[in-house]
Design a protein around this motif. Structure first.
Motif, PDB file in Angstrom:
ATOM      1  N   LEU A   9     -16.189  75.418  43.847  1.00 17.17           N
ATOM      2  CA  LEU A   9     -14.812  75.840  43.751  1.00 17.17           C
ATOM      3  C   LEU A   9     -14.024  75.435  42.412  1.00 17.17           C
ATOM      4  O   LEU A   9     -14.523  74.241  41.997  1.00 17.17           O
ATOM      5  CB  LEU A   9     -14.053  75.321  45.038  1.00 17.17           C
ATOM      6  N   ASP A  10     -13.102  75.962  42.110  1.00 20.49           N
ATOM      7  CA  ASP A  10     -11.905  75.635  41.202  1.00 20.49           C
ATOM      8  C   ASP A  10     -10.599  75.874  41.950  1.00 20.49           C
ATOM      9  O   ASP A  10     -10.538  75.855  43.266  1.00 20.49           O
ATOM     10  CB  ASP A  10     -12.188  76.429  39.934  1.00 20.49           C
ATOM     11  N   ASP A  11      -9.566  76.143  41.139  1.00 19.26           N
ATOM     12  CA  ASP A  11      -8.373  76.391  41.788  1.00 19.26           C
ATOM     13  C   ASP A  11      -7.961  77.718  42.201  1.00 19.26           C
ATOM     14  O   ASP A  11      -6.806  77.997  42.590  1.00 19.26           O
ATOM     15  CB  ASP A  11      -7.130  75.867  40.865  1.00 19.26           C
ATOM     16  N   GLN A  12      -8.944  78.712  42.156  1.00 20.24           N
ATOM     17  CA  GLN A  12      -8.851  79.997  42.691  1.00 20.24           C
ATOM     18  C   GLN A  12      -9.761  80.341  43.842  1.00 20.24           C
ATOM     19  O   GLN A  12     -10.893  79.768  43.611  1.00 20.24           O
ATOM     20  CB  GLN A  12      -8.856  81.077  41.646  1.00 20.24           C
ATOM     21  N   PRO A  13      -9.566  81.135  44.744  1.00 19.45           N
ATOM     22  CA  PRO A  13     -10.668  81.554  45.615  1.00 19.45           C
ATOM     23  C   PRO A  13     -11.738  82.303  45.099  1.00 19.45           C
ATOM     24  O   PRO A  13     -11.560  83.026  44.032  1.00 19.45           O
ATOM     25  CB  PRO A  13      -9.697  82.506  46.703  1.00 19.45           C
ATOM     26  N   SER A  71     -11.291  70.376  48.065  1.00 11.62           N
ATOM     27  CA  SER A  71     -11.444  70.638  49.690  1.00 11.62           C
ATOM     28  C   SER A  71     -10.019  71.269  50.131  1.00 11.62           C
ATOM     29  O   SER A  71     -10.124  71.967  51.270  1.00 11.62           O
ATOM     30  CB  SER A  71     -11.798  69.483  50.496  1.00 11.62           C
ATOM     31  N   MET A  72      -9.024  70.959  49.635  1.00  9.36           N
ATOM     32  CA  MET A  72      -7.706  71.765  50.112  1.00  9.36           C
ATOM     33  C   MET A  72      -7.537  72.921  49.582  1.00  9.36           C
ATOM     34  O   MET A  72      -6.478  73.666  49.686  1.00  9.36           O
ATOM     35  CB  MET A  72      -6.758  70.588  49.660  1.00  9.36           C
ATOM     36  N   ASN A  73      -8.510  73.539  48.606  1.00  9.40           N
ATOM     37  CA  ASN A  73      -8.279  74.644  48.172  1.00  9.40           C
ATOM     38  C   ASN A  73      -8.938  75.751  48.947  1.00  9.40           C
ATOM     39  O   ASN A  73      -9.912  75.421  49.546  1.00  9.40           O
ATOM     40  CB  ASN A  73      -9.160  74.943  46.896  1.00  9.40           C
ATOM     41  N   PHE A 113     -17.212  71.566  59.866  1.00 10.87           N
ATOM     42  CA  PHE A 113     -15.915  71.562  59.242  1.00 10.87           C
ATOM     43  C   PHE A 113     -15.571  70.335  58.498  1.00 10.87           C
ATOM     44  O   PHE A 113     -14.956  69.435  58.974  1.00 10.87           O
ATOM     45  CB  PHE A 113     -14.742  72.205  60.041  1.00 10.87           C
ATOM     46  N   ARG A 114     -16.056  70.114  57.535  1.00 11.42           N
ATOM     47  CA  ARG A 114     -16.091  68.568  56.794  1.00 11.42           C
ATOM     48  C   ARG A 114     -14.829  68.384  56.319  1.00 11.42           C
ATOM     49  O   ARG A 114     -14.128  67.291  56.298  1.00 11.42           O
ATOM     50  CB  ARG A 114     -17.218  68.431  55.824  1.00 11.42           C
ATOM     51  N   HIS A 115     -14.445  69.440  55.478  1.00 14.32           N
ATOM     52  CA  HIS A 115     -12.896  69.242  55.001  1.00 14.32           C
ATOM     53  C   HIS A 115     -12.380  70.786  54.702  1.00 14.32           C
ATOM     54  O   HIS A 115     -13.009  71.756  54.885  1.00 14.32           O
ATOM     55  CB  HIS A 115     -13.010  68.772  53.301  1.00 14.32           C
ATOM     56  N   GLY A 116     -10.964  70.850  54.528  1.00 17.09           N
ATOM     57  CA  GLY A 116     -10.239  72.048  54.203  1.00 17.09           C
ATOM     58  C   GLY A 116      -9.902  72.467  55.842  1.00 17.09           C
ATOM     59  O   GLY A 116     -10.232  72.091  56.511  1.00 17.09           O
TER      60      GLY A 116
END
Length: 457
Positions: A191-195, A227-229, A273-276
Motif C-alpha cells: 500500500l501507499d496513501d491511495q487505495p 494499516s489505517m489506509n 483481520f490483523r490491522h485496519g
C-alpha cells in the motif's frame, strides 16, 4: 421535339456521370476510411527467445510478444510498455506451461494494460528481487495462467516474496503458486496513501510447510505502516491447500478488503483481520478435518464483518478457534493490537469445532482492552467442543438467535430448528443452497492440473 429529347438525354447522361462520379468518390472514401481503421487496429506479433530481445522492442498498444517454448535460464524479464483498455499489450508463452523460467529468472511487469500469460517458474530461485513484481507505476495489468512451483533458495532464512503487487487495479488470476519453503510472504499487496483495488482470484495456493517463525503468510494485504489506509482488495474463488507457513494464512493489514468464497483446506492457521478496519470475510469454507492447530477467523480492529462462512472440524483453540475475537492494547502502536469494535458475526455454520466462539482471546498483561459492540446473530453451531468461551467480558455484546445442536444452551442460543440440510457434503441453509465453487469453477492454470483432493473427514 427531337431536339428536346436530345436535350433531355444530355441532361440525364450528365446527371448519371455526376452521380456515378459521386458514388465512386463515396466508395473511395469508404475504402480509405476502412483502410485507415485497419491500420489503426493493426498489431505487431513478435517472437522472442531472450529477455534482451524483449528489451529491444518498442511496444505499442495491441502488440503481442510470444516467448518461444523451452527453458529460459536466469532471464530477467522486464515487461515495460503502455497498452490501452481496448488494446492491451500481451506477453504470452508460445505453448502455455512450456516456457520454463529457471535458474535465477524473475519477472517485472511495469506499465499499463499489460497481460502476462502461460509462464512456469521452477528449477531455480530469485537472487534478490521478488519472483514477480507489479511495479508502483503499473496499473490495470494482469498475471494469469502462470505457475510458480518450489522456487526456493537452499538457505531457508532468505526472505523474498513470490508475487509483489504494487500499483493500482492489477489482477492475479488462474495461477498455481505452491511449495514456498523459505521466509517471506507468498503474495503481498503493498500500500501507499491511495487505495489500490487489486483482485486475486481463481488461484491455487498449494502446500507450504510451517516455517516456525513469523513472516510466512500466504497473502498479506498491506503493512503495519499503512494499516489505517484503505486497499479495497478482493480475494475471491481461491483454494488454499495446506498453507501452513505461519499462524496467519491471510493477514489483512488495511481497510475495506473482501475475502469472499475461498476454500481453506487443512490450513494450520487463521484468516486474520490483523490491522485496519471495515473489511469482510464472507462465504468461505474453512475445512480443518480435525488436523491439530487448524484455525478459523480471527478478528482485530473496527467494523469487521464475518458472515455466511462454513467452518468444519476446526481443531484450534483460543486465537485459532473457529471464530476468535481478540483483546487489545490500551494505547496501541500501529503494529500492535487494536480494539475490536462493532464486529458483525452472522449466518456462519460451525460444525464440530473444538471451540466455536472465543471472546477476549489472547488476554494477557498487555492485551487488556476487551471487545466492544460485538453482534453474534443467526449463526448455526453443531456439536462444538465448547460453544462460547469468554476470556474477558465483552462490552455492549449482542448474542441473538444462534441455533445450536449438540451442546448446552446459553443466553442468545436456541435449539436447532430445521433450517439446514446436507447438500454437496456440507450443511447449508435450505433457502440458499449452492454448490461449492471448486466443484464447478476452473481454479488455477488451464494447462496444469495440481494434485488436489478435498475430502471432508
Amino acid at each position: 421535339m427531337k431536339k428536346y429529347n436530345t436535350f433531355l438525354f444530355g441532361v440525364f447522361f450528365a446527371n448519371c456521370v455526376v452521380f456515378s462520379s459521386c458514388a465512386a468518390n463515396n466508395v473511395g472514401k469508404t475504402i480509405e476510411e476502412k483502410e485507415q481503421q485497419a491500420k489503426q487496429v493493426q498489431t505487431n506479433v513478435y517472437t522472442i527467445s531472450t529477455a534482451a530481445e524483449l528489451n529491444a522492442l518498442s511496444l505499442q498498444p495491441g502488440d503481442k510478444v510470444v516467448m518461444k517454448a523451452g527453458e529460459w535460464k536466469s532471464q530477467l524479464i522486464n515487461f515495460k510498455a503502455k497498452g490501452s483498455p481496448e488494446k492491451p499489450i500481451t506477453l504470452v508463452a508460445e505453448t502455455k506451461g512450456a516456457v520454463i523460467l529457471s535458474g535465477n529468472s524473475n519477472l517485472k511487469i511495469d506499465g499499463e494494460w499489460l497481460v502476462v500469460e502461460g509462464l512456469s517458474f521452477k528449477n531455480g530461485f530469485s537472487l534478490k528481487d521478488d519472483v514477480v513484481v507489479f511495479t508502483k507505476a503499473t496499473s490495470n495489468s494482469r498475471l494469469t495462467n502462470t505457475s510458480i512451483e518450489n522456487y526456493n533458495p537452499s538457505d531457508k532464512t532468505i526472505d523474498y516474496k513470490w508475487v509483489s503487487l504494487f500499483g493500482k487495479n492489477n489482477r492475479v488470476d488462474h495461477c498455481s503458486i505452491s511449495g514456498k519453503t523459505h521466509q517471506g510472504t507468498t503474495l503481498v499487496v503493498w500500500l501507499d496513501d491511495q487505495p489500490n483495488y487489486h483482485q486475486i482470484d481463481h488461484n491455487y495456493f498449494g502446500p507450504r510447510p510451517d516455517l516456525g517463525v513469523n513472516g510466512g503468510e500466504t497473502i498479506r494485504i498491506g503493512t503495519s505502516t499503512y494499516s489505517m489506509n484503505d486497499s479495497y482488495t478482493t480475494v475471491q474463488h481461491n483454494i488454499f491447500d495446506k498453507c501452513n507457513g505461519e499462524m496467519e494464512i491471510i493477514s489483512i493489514k488495511s481497510g475495506y478488503n473482501k475475502i469472499l468464497n475461498n476454500l481453506f483446506y487443512e490450513c494450520v492457521g487463521t484468516v486474520t483481520f490483523r490491522h485496519g478496519n471495515h473489511s469482510e470475510v464472507s462465504n468461505n469454507y474453512l475445512i480443518g478435518n480435525g488436523v491439530a492447530s487448524t484455525g478459523g477467523i480471527r478478528i482485530i480492529g473496527e467494523s469487521q464483518k464475518v458472515a455466511d462462512n462454513y467452518l468444519y472440524k476446526v481443531a484450534g483453540t483460543g486465537l485459532r478457534a473457529a471464530i476468535s475475537v481478540m483483546n487489545a492494547y490500551q494505547n496501541p502502536e500501529l503494529h500492535e493490537y487494536w480494539q475490536v469494535k462493532n464486529a458483525l458475526i452472522e449466518n456462519n455454520i460451525i460444525v464440530d469445532a473444538k471451540e466455536a466462539l472465543v471472546l477476549g482471546a489472547g488476554k494477557d498483561s498487555k492485551r487488556i482492552l476487551a471487545p466492544d459492540g460485538i453482534k453474534i446473530i443467526n449463526n448455526y453451531i453443531i456439536n462444538p467442543g465448547a460453544l462460547l468461551v469468554s476470556q474477558d467480558h465483552a462490552t455492549n455484546l449482542v448474542v441473538q438467535n444462534n441455533q445450536v445442536d449438540g451442546a448446552s444452551l446459553a443466553s442468545g442460543f436456541v435449539k436447532m430448528g430445521s433450517d439446514l440440510q446436507m447438500s454437496d457434503g456440507i450443511w447449508q441453509n435450505k433457502t440458499v443452497l449452492q454448490q461449492p465453487f471448486w466443484l464447478n469453477t476452473e481454479v488455477g492454470p488451464d494447462w496444469k492440473k495440481d494434485n488436489r483432493s478435498f475430502i471432508f473427514r
